[in-house]
Design a protein around this motif. Sequence first.
Motif, PDB file in Angstrom:
ATOM      1  N   ASP A 109      -3.710  -2.422  -7.964  1.00 14.36           N
ATOM      2  CA  ASP A 109      -2.263  -2.237  -7.984  1.00 14.36           C
ATOM      3  C   ASP A 109      -1.792  -2.038  -9.414  1.00 14.36           C
ATOM      4  O   ASP A 109      -2.314  -2.616 -10.362  1.00 14.36           O
ATOM      5  CB  ASP A 109      -1.565  -3.450  -7.387  1.00 14.36           C
ATOM      6  N   ASN A 135      -0.078   1.295  -3.710  1.00 16.70           N
ATOM      7  CA  ASN A 135      -0.040   0.009  -3.027  1.00 16.70           C
ATOM      8  C   ASN A 135       1.037  -0.907  -3.587  1.00 16.70           C
ATOM      9  O   ASN A 135       1.021  -2.113  -3.319  1.00 16.70           O
ATOM     10  CB  ASN A 135      -1.391  -0.698  -3.135  1.00 16.70           C
ATOM     11  N   SER A 176       3.287  -6.185  -4.862  1.00 18.67           N
ATOM     12  CA  SER A 176       2.150  -5.581  -4.160  1.00 18.67           C
ATOM     13  C   SER A 176       2.501  -5.382  -2.677  1.00 18.67           C
ATOM     14  O   SER A 176       3.130  -6.233  -2.036  1.00 18.67           O
ATOM     15  CB  SER A 176       0.912  -6.464  -4.293  1.00 18.67           C
ATOM     16  N   LYS A 178       0.001  -4.861  -0.487  1.00  9.34           N
ATOM     17  CA  LYS A 178      -1.202  -5.217   0.278  1.00  9.34           C
ATOM     18  C   LYS A 178      -0.912  -6.280   1.333  1.00  9.34           C
ATOM     19  O   LYS A 178      -1.390  -6.211   2.462  1.00  9.34           O
ATOM     20  CB  LYS A 178      -2.297  -5.700  -0.676  1.00  9.34           C
ATOM     21  N   SER A 179      -0.154  -7.277   0.952  1.00  9.75           N
ATOM     22  CA  SER A 179       0.174  -8.328   1.904  1.00  9.75           C
ATOM     23  C   SER A 179       0.993  -7.762   3.078  1.00  9.75           C
ATOM     24  O   SER A 179       0.777  -8.114   4.239  1.00  9.75           O
ATOM     25  CB  SER A 179       0.955  -9.441   1.197  1.00  9.75           C
ATOM     26  N   ARG A 181       0.974  -4.633   4.125  1.00 11.80           N
ATOM     27  CA  ARG A 181       0.106  -3.807   4.971  1.00 11.80           C
ATOM     28  C   ARG A 181      -0.886  -4.656   5.767  1.00 11.80           C
ATOM     29  O   ARG A 181      -1.244  -4.308   6.896  1.00 11.80           O
ATOM     30  CB  ARG A 181      -0.625  -2.787   4.103  1.00 11.80           C
ATOM     31  N   HIS A 182      -1.330  -5.770   5.168  1.00 11.66           N
ATOM     32  CA  HIS A 182      -2.209  -6.676   5.912  1.00 11.66           C
ATOM     33  C   HIS A 182      -1.463  -7.274   7.107  1.00 11.66           C
ATOM     34  O   HIS A 182      -1.997  -7.349   8.226  1.00 11.66           O
ATOM     35  CB  HIS A 182      -2.723  -7.770   4.978  1.00 11.66           C
TER      36      HIS A 182
END
Length: 484
Positions: A109, A135, A176, A178-179, A181-182
Amino acid sequence: MKILSIYRSSFSARVFATAALFLVIFSVVLTTSFILNERRSLRHGLIVKGTLITELLASNSRIGIFAEDKDLIIPSVDTVLKDTEAISASVFNVAGKLITEQTREFGDDKSVDNPEQLIAQMRNSLMPLHTENGNTIEFWSPVTAYTGYTSTPYYFDNIQKAKPGRLVGYVGVALSMKSLRHDIKILTYKSILASLFFLFAGLATVYVFIRHILRPVRELTDSVRHIEYSDFPKKIPVLHTDEFGQLAESFNDMIDELQKRQEDKSRLENQLVHTHKMEAIGCLATDISRDFIYLINTFTSKIFVARNYLSPGHKAYEELDALRDALEYARELSKKLADFSKNSTTFFEVQSLAIVLKQALPLVMVNSPIKLNMLIDDNLRQCRFDKWQISRILGYILTNAIEASQPDSTITIKAANIDISNHTHLKDGQYALISISDKGIGISPDNIEKIFTPFFTTKYKHYGLGLAVAFSIIKNHGGHIEAE
């Protein structure tokens, strides 16, 4: 191809396939809509969170930016980086010069490489903004110093209500994704699994429901197919009073009617066969009785001539008398054959059947230990018949009843009016019903269908013509006779 064949040949399969297709489409649409809404909700939550963090950083670092003092800004930046999703925090002065920037390693990131364009955009609008980069999602906000004193913080929700102030700098916070999208990925998996579970549960429910609803239709189909292996289909149990129950009742009524018609048809066919047989035997009996009577008359005349040549005491004289008695017995048999063959003359006249019954039947019971119980309606209608023929056949039947009964038993004779319609062997109209019942040993099932056949008898030294003659005479009178 086999599935397609089942679909085309089975109504239940088509209903289930239609319901299954509807459930699949409904499940896909509902799951997709739910996932998209939740994705938007999660993304909106992250945007609200990033905007709030950025506004708090702008508010808390306003003095440090105005004084361009890095030490006053760092505590606010450290507070922002404590958030698990925060990647970096940057602070710029009004000219776009970087005052401080702190970055936390977060894999691949990274923040926006060129913030000058975003700073120029905020300089013109004085409005916060956010942008996505791979991301990460980066939030930017201008920092202003108010011209007047106010205790209201400068949050995103009240930015439209903020008082005009002096632009002193800019702040940027990168979060971020990512969390996010997770979470979206987990949400998608769970939603798909839940959708599949409810889809299979729904299909199972639909399958059970369709089998229950269409059970009468399947039973009707199986019952109709049963015709291939038997004369009649089996009946369908009536479980409900709805349309399917009414269909089952109608089908069962149809089966009963078909069975009744088949039984009537069988009885009629047997009756026709018996009638044709009787007619053929009657023609034969006509020829036999005519020739037989001719021979008896010839023998009788010869015996009469021979007796004139002999004296009464001659040995042959007694033999000729015995022969003459035998010929008289044969003559009586020939008369019965003539009666059976319908060669005898019938005299029809309208008269009281009750009188004939009361006069003729007691004569048959003379010297008999059997009791006679006569139940004759007082208003028994008059009929058109031959008195002597009817008396004779009633005597035949009553004699059979006497021979089959035990001493001191009772024979019951009933006579009543009856109106007949839709009968197998009789025309519609008004009739007189005569029934003769006894307490005898009865007739075996193997013989019950043969008792009206000429020369059939189970008794020693009997001709087997009594009931055959009765059948022929009753039929000639337009009536019907049957035994149980």
